[in-house]
Write an enzyme that holds these catalytic residues in place. Structure first.
Site, PDB file in Angstrom:
ATOM      1  N   GLU A 267      10.792 -10.223  -1.492  1.00  0.00           N
ATOM      2  CA  GLU A 267      11.704  -9.119  -1.764  1.00  0.00           C
ATOM      3  C   GLU A 267      13.155  -9.551  -1.966  1.00  0.00           C
ATOM      4  O   GLU A 267      13.904  -8.884  -2.680  1.00  0.00           O
ATOM      5  CB  GLU A 267      11.604  -8.070  -0.654  1.00  0.00           C
ATOM      6  CG  GLU A 267      10.315  -7.252  -0.690  1.00  0.00           C
ATOM      7  CD  GLU A 267       9.128  -7.938  -0.028  1.00  0.00           C
ATOM      8  OE1 GLU A 267       9.246  -9.116   0.392  1.00  0.00           O
ATOM      9  OE2 GLU A 267       8.060  -7.289   0.077  1.00  0.00           O
TER      10      GLU A 267
ATOM     11  N   SER B 138       0.828  -1.215   0.000  1.00  0.00           N
ATOM     12  CA  SER B 138       0.000   0.000   0.000  1.00  0.00           C
ATOM     13  C   SER B 138       0.857   1.257   0.000  1.00  0.00           C
ATOM     14  O   SER B 138       0.484   2.275  -0.591  1.00  0.00           O
ATOM     15  CB  SER B 138      -0.919  -0.021   1.222  1.00  0.00           C
ATOM     16  OG  SER B 138      -0.141  -0.234   2.393  1.00  0.00           O
TER      17      SER B 138
END
Ligand SMILES: Cc1ncc(C[n+]2csc(CCOP(=O)(O)OP(=O)(O)O)c2C)c(N)n1
Length: 532
Positions: free
Chosen positions: A52, A31
């Site tokens: 990641e 977000s």
């Protein structure tokens, strides 16, 4: 732009990235990043990694193979946390990455909001060259510019900018791309002394490291070795190809062990280290770092490595320029051809046998079947000796492994290399343990239809640790066996076709199919257990 003559931070940032040639963004969104991607420009590409550390591995491989760096986008503190091991590896690899991480909105920061990164700029330190959360939204593009130029300056490496989510829609001055030099040219006086030392040496020896590939100095090192009849050793734990391994002057690989390394260099009166630390060790050792009677000159782009080198004269320089200077001022001397250690003898194996392939047989088969120009990305720790003996790197830019020792780099890096080098076949040579640290990279390869051949050297264990256990005289080791992993199922679950090889006679056909495939393919090679 609405009601303002100035661009938004987003517009200014993307305009800057475009001018810098950074139109490929590797990321995993959250977000706090979404507003960065409003109206994502059509000439930009977003490469999604499913975790990641995978994202950074993809970008690292891509940046190294492309030679120009890459942009990474991570999700505030949690995404940066997942990525940290891979950022450490990029730092050790000297890979220029501009890492942009999300942050909560500035107005919320006093209230410790959900997903807040409390010390955002500190989180990736000390493994980024520069890190910042700009004081004002308006400063974001300027921070990105500085981060990029810093990442590209020698020694290259990752840099980090944390951007609060509400910054992207603010307005700011545009920031134009600038030319900032990235190449360091060595001290001419020291280079002249080094050239003289080389000219008068009776038995000069070269140690070549990853800096050769990073600085594109392959032709130069070959010319220098031939000029001086100098044998060339690959530096311990070198993460890139550094010299053609079938050249008559190729001497072998130096071990990461002080006494053993000095013994290999015995007889040399000058050790010229090109693009490598002096030296990278992995096991404790005592005694001199060099054989008796030898002096040392190091050329490399890292001032820190020059400062901590154990012996010799260190010259901070780009390798192509530095070796070029040595070539200009060190004339050919009549020297006898050096005596080189014998090459590994090939084990006699029966190709048609029904038993499991040995890792030596696997390496021989990859060597025999790999297409011209193939790039090997290796993360198979205990198989490295077999690879070095039987799968020589003979072309420039044909080999990658990580400089940090951190597993989880090889699989996504191979995918990134394939993205940057569509004309060349990429072969990822991965241990079964190693492959599991970043297995999600398979999904990106499948989605982008990148024809990587993933070869799993499946020995069912963390074999390198079992060997290290012997080094530390441990009779038993917990946590080193890896039963029940099904790599074909894992591959298929990520959209990658897979083959299993359990018998020697199956190997050649499986490898040939994977090397010819136009899509990614995994070959799970169950190799024979090592004899102890
Ligand atoms: C991120 C990370 N965790 C743990 C290790 C420690 N480690 C070094 S080698 C190794 C085993 C790797 O196993 P595998 O890929 O199967 O290769 P093998 O040792 O069997 O050749 C481990 C766990 C590491 N280097 N990096």
């Amino acid at each position: 732009m609405t009601g303002s003559p100035l661009p938004t931070v987003r517009e200014a940032s993307f305009a800057l990235l475009r001018e810098l040639g950074l139109t490929c963004v590797f990321g995993n969104p959250g977000s706090t990043e979404l507003p960065m991607f409003r109206d994502f420009p059509a000439d930009f590409r977003y490469v999604l990694g499913l975790q990641e550390s995978v994202v950074v591995g993809l970008a690292d491989g891509y940046a190294q193979a492309r030679g120009g760096g890459a942009v990474v986008n991570l999700h505030s503190a949690v995404g940066v946390g997942h990525a940290l091991g891979a950022i450490f590896t990029a730092y050790r690899n000297q890979t220029p990455l501009l890492v942009i991480a999300g942050q909560q909105a500035r107005s919320m920061l006093p209230f410790e909001p959900f997903l807040y990164s409390e010390q955002a700029a500190n989180l990736p330190r000390p493994y980024v060259k520069w890190s910042c959360e700009p004081a004002r939204a308006e400063d974001v593009p300027q921070a990105l510019a500085r981060a990029w130029y810093t990442a590209m300056q020698a020694p290259r490496g990752p840099t980090f900018v944390s951007v609060p989510v509400d910054d992207w829609d603010r307005h700011c001055e545009p920031v134009a791309a600038r030319r900032v030099s990235t190449v360091v040219s060595g001290d001419p006086e020291l280079l002249a002394q080094a050239a003289h030392a080389l000219a008068v040496a009776r038995r000069p020896v070269i140690v070549a490291g990853a800096g050769i590939a990073r600085d594109g100095a392959w032709d130069e090192i070959v010319a220098l070795a031939e000029r001086h009849e100098a044998p060339v050793w690959i530096a311990p734990r070198a993460s890139r190809d550094a010299f053609p391994e079938r050249h008559r002057l190729f001497a072998g690989f130096l071990p990461p062990d002080r006494a053993a390394l000095a013994a290999r260099l015995d007889g040399a009166d000058l050790v010229l280290v090109l693009g490598a630390p002096v030296f990278t060790y992995h096991v404790e050792g005592q005694g001199p770092h060099l054989p008796a009677g030898a002096s040392l000159v190091q050329l490399g782009d890292d001032p820190a490595a020059a400062a901590w080198a154990s012996v010799g004269t260190s010259i901070v320089t780009d390798l192509r320029l530095g070796i070029g200077a040595l070539l200009q001022s060190s004339p050919q001397q009549p020297r006898p051809a050096p005596r080189l250690p014998p090459r590994a003898a090939l084990p006699e194996e029966d190709a048609r046998a029904a038993d499991a392939p040995s890792e030596a047989w696997l390496m021989q088969q990859i060597d025999a079947l790999r297409p011209p120009g193939a790039i090997i990305v290796e993360e198979a720790p205990s198989s490295r000796a077999a690879m070095q003996a039987l799968l020589p790197m003979t072309e420039r830019d044909s080999f990658h492994t990580c400089a940090s020792g951190g597993l989880g780099h090889g699989l996504p890096a191979a995918v990134g290399v394939a993205l940057a080098r569509p004309q060349r076949k990429v072969i990822a040579l991965l241990g079964d343990g190693s492959a599991m640290y970043a297995i999600q990279g398979l999904w990106t390869a499948a989605e982008l239809r990148l024809p990587v051949a993933f070869v799993i050297v499946n020995n069912g264990s963390y074999e390198a640790l079992v060997e290290f256990g012997e080094h530390f005289r441990l009779a038993q080791l917990p946590g080193t066996q890896l039963p029940h992993l099904d790599f074909c199922a894992l591959a298929q679950g990520h959209g990658v076709a897979a083959l299993r090889v359990e018998r020697r006679e199956q190997l050649a056909a499986a490898l040939a199919q994977a090397f010819a495939a136009r899509e990614p393919m995994l070959v799970d090679v169950r190799i024979a257990p090592r004899r102890r």
